[in-house]
Design a protein around this motif. Structure first.
Motif, PDB file in Angstrom:
ATOM      1  N   CYS A  82      -3.071  -0.138   5.923  1.00 13.62           N
ATOM      2  CA  CYS A  82      -2.358   0.165   4.677  1.00 13.62           C
ATOM      3  C   CYS A  82      -3.330   0.218   3.477  1.00 13.62           C
ATOM      4  O   CYS A  82      -4.206  -0.648   3.339  1.00 13.62           O
ATOM      5  N   LEU A  84      -2.915  -0.473   0.426  1.00  8.42           N
ATOM      6  CA  LEU A  84      -2.809  -1.625  -0.480  1.00  8.42           C
ATOM      7  C   LEU A  84      -3.725  -2.762   0.012  1.00  8.42           C
ATOM      8  O   LEU A  84      -4.405  -3.419  -0.776  1.00  8.42           O
ATOM      9  N   ILE A  85      -3.746  -2.948   1.311  1.00 10.03           N
ATOM     10  CA  ILE A  85      -4.581  -4.020   1.885  1.00 10.03           C
ATOM     11  C   ILE A  85      -6.062  -3.667   1.725  1.00 10.03           C
ATOM     12  O   ILE A  85      -6.872  -4.499   1.300  1.00 10.03           O
ATOM     13  N   THR A 111       2.679 -12.247   5.296  1.00 14.14           N
ATOM     14  CA  THR A 111       3.756 -11.251   5.271  1.00 14.14           C
ATOM     15  C   THR A 111       3.562 -10.322   6.468  1.00 14.14           C
ATOM     16  O   THR A 111       4.063 -10.584   7.542  1.00 14.14           O
ATOM     17  N   CYS A 278       9.423  -4.092  -4.783  1.00  8.40           N
ATOM     18  CA  CYS A 278       8.917  -5.349  -5.346  1.00  8.40           C
ATOM     19  C   CYS A 278       8.659  -5.259  -6.842  1.00  8.40           C
ATOM     20  O   CYS A 278       8.627  -6.282  -7.510  1.00  8.40           O
ATOM     21  N   TYR A 344       7.887  -1.418   7.142  1.00 11.01           N
ATOM     22  CA  TYR A 344       8.759  -0.477   6.402  1.00 11.01           C
ATOM     23  C   TYR A 344       9.002   0.781   7.215  1.00 11.01           C
ATOM     24  O   TYR A 344      10.101   1.352   7.190  1.00 11.01           O
TER      25      TYR A 344
HETATM   26  S1  BJ8 Z   1       1.413  -2.867   5.352  1.00 10.33           S
HETATM   27  S2  BJ8 Z   1       4.019  -4.879   3.970  1.00 10.33           S
HETATM   28  S3  BJ8 Z   1       0.692  -4.844   2.560  1.00 10.33           S
HETATM   29  S4  BJ8 Z   1       2.860  -2.026   2.216  1.00 10.33           S
HETATM   30  S5  BJ8 Z   1       4.535  -6.929  -1.978  1.00 10.33           S
HETATM   31  S6  BJ8 Z   1       6.845  -5.347   0.060  1.00 10.33           S
HETATM   32  S7  BJ8 Z   1       4.695  -7.737   1.572  1.00 10.33           S
HETATM   33  S8  BJ8 Z   1       7.179  -8.765  -0.662  1.00 10.33           S
HETATM   34  S9  BJ8 Z   1       3.050  -4.878   0.195  1.00 10.33           S
HETATM   35 FE1  BJ8 Z   1       2.840  -4.267   2.148  1.00 10.33          FE
HETATM   36 FE2  BJ8 Z   1       0.973  -2.732   3.160  1.00 10.33          FE
HETATM   37 FE3  BJ8 Z   1       3.381  -2.770   4.217  1.00 10.33          FE
HETATM   38 FE4  BJ8 Z   1       1.815  -4.880   4.453  1.00 10.33          FE
HETATM   39 FE5  BJ8 Z   1       6.795  -7.363   0.995  1.00 10.33          FE
HETATM   40 FE6  BJ8 Z   1       4.986  -8.532  -0.476  1.00 10.33          FE
HETATM   41 FE7  BJ8 Z   1       6.651  -6.832  -1.559  1.00 10.33          FE
HETATM   42 FE8  BJ8 Z   1       4.728  -6.092   0.108  1.00 10.33          FE
END
Ligand code: BJ8
Length: 391
Positions: A82, A84-85, A111, A278, A344
């Motif tokens: 991902c 974001l990671i 998570t 979020c 998701y």
């Molecule tokens: S691969 S879960 S890190 S998009 S911020 S929705 S974990 S409560 S960011 Fe995510 Fe990449 Fe998917 Fe993982 Fe839930 Fe936290 Fe909200 Fe999140």
């Protein structure tokens, strides 16, 4: 919807883009650190921020929304992870995020698999404390999570050499509950028709506000903008409802793709009025119960109920989306899935079926990352999606 009416989004004079707000926050954070502030960097919505405030510290979100540090991150992380990671780790690895730099330590939670394993690598760069988040909401999970909340309090106490009292926590709960109420009222402006402001502004202001660090000031500013938008809406509501399709956006955090999806679809003639995300209403709908005599139980219950797709089962997300579709008078749903976000992506099966079959609305699923490579293709899909909306 036909023909498509292209418009430029109108933004207020004081509007700061997410990037501008993030950069302006660097200087404030530097100054706060020079004055001796305690700063805890955090990932993500499940961290009980009340404990950080109770420790006299400032929480700063470290989830990253830009592709600049991703190539560096890919030296150590798989490419098909991902964005974001990768971006969050890339900033830490290249030491290019002042918020990471100024954080005394980092707190994350287990998570998704990618994030929790990334924290092990991040721990080699800076002290990274991981809360073990259970992925269900049964009594055993609640008891375990309550223990994790207590353990995080001990971490804060040990790290700073302080004692956090119950009174400190209760004060922090009241402050955070006020913030949730203020943000919820602001986001609920989307229930009005015509929409009083663009979804682009709405989401940006929420995300940008996290760089102001003064909780009360942030609440006051959002309250002021809510009142102003409401007054402007009252003055022109006689013109009647808008003919623009009203959309709900759900799925992964969207700050890194806001321009190419949310701004783009609004410029194509729709209004994004509701966010099941979020940076939207997801964390704001439920307050911490101030009347619960067990403050740790109150925190544990509130945070375990956040309807992120890492929870299984996660039926409450569909229930809430259904409620939002009715209350915000939604005409279509866009789900944003960041590339390789399995939770998701898999849960999208239920969301699509619920939206199309139970609510009878069009649904569009966009899988994307932080690059601009698919911008043109997304624009074409958004335009085609709007054509399917009967309005
Ligand atoms: S691969 S879960 S890190 S998009 S911020 S929705 S974990 S409560 S960011 Fe995510 Fe990449 Fe998917 Fe993982 Fe839930 Fe936290 Fe909200 Fe999140």
């Amino acid at each position: 919807m036909s023909p498509i009416e292209q418009t430029k989004i109108r933004l207020p004079a004081d509007f700061e883009t997410y990037g501008e707000a993030r950069r302006a926050g660097f200087l404030r954070m530097k100054q706060l650190k020079e004055e001796g502030a305690r700063v805890v960097g955090m990932f993500c919505s499940f961290v009980p921020t009340e404990l950080i405030y109770a420790a006299g510290a400032l929480p700063v979100g470290l989830c990253a929304f830009t592709d600049e540090p991703i190539p560096a991150a890919e030296a150590n992380l798989p490419r098909n992870l991902c964005p974001l990671i990768k971006a969050s780790y890339g900033f830490a690895l290249t030491d290019t995020c002042p918020y990471f730099y100024f954080s005394d330590f980092v707190v994350g939670e287990t998570t998704c698999d990618g994030k929790k394993k990334m924290f092990e690598l991040m721990g080699e760069i800076k002290d990274t404390y991981v809360m073990q988040l259970p992925h269900s909401r049964d009594p055993a999970a609640l008891a375990f999570w309550r223990e994790q909340v207590l353990a995080f309090q001990r971490k804060l106490e040990d790290f700073y050499g302080i004692t956090i009292t119950e009174a400190d926590i209760r004060t922090a709960i009241r402050r955070k509950n006020r913030e949730r109420d203020v943000m919820r009222c602001y986001l609920e402006l989307g229930k009005l028709d015509p929409a009083p402001m663009s979804g682009y502004e709405m989401g940006t202001r929420i995300d940008a506000g996290s760089f102001s660090f003064d909780l009360e000031q942030r609440c006051d500013e959002v309250e002021e903008r809510t009142a102003q938008a409401l007054a402007q809406w009252e003055a022109r509501k006689d013109r009647g409802p808008s003919s623009r399709p009203r959309l709900l956006v759900t799925g992964c955090p969207n700050a890194g793709v806001r321009e190419k999806i949310i701004k783009a679809v609004e410029e194509l003639g729709a209004d994004v009025v509701a966010f099941d995300t979020c940076n939207g209403i997801r964390e704001k709908v439920e307050l911490v119960d101030e009347s619960n005599p067990d403050v740790y139980d109150a925190l544990a219950r509130k945070y375990l109920n956040i309807n992120c797709s890492v929870m299984s089962p996660n039926d409450s997300r569909r229930t809430y989306i259904g409620k939002m579709i009715d209350e915000y008078k939604v005409d279509g749903v866009i789900e944003i899935v960041l590339q390789s976000c399995h939770t998701y992506d898999v849960e999208a099966f239920f969301i699509r079926r619920f939206v199309t079959q139970e609510k009878g609305l069009p649904y569009l699923n966009i899988e994307t990352d932080y690059s601009q490579a698919d911008k043109g293709q997304i624009n074409t899909r958004l335009a085609a999606f709007l054509e399917t909306i009967d309005k």
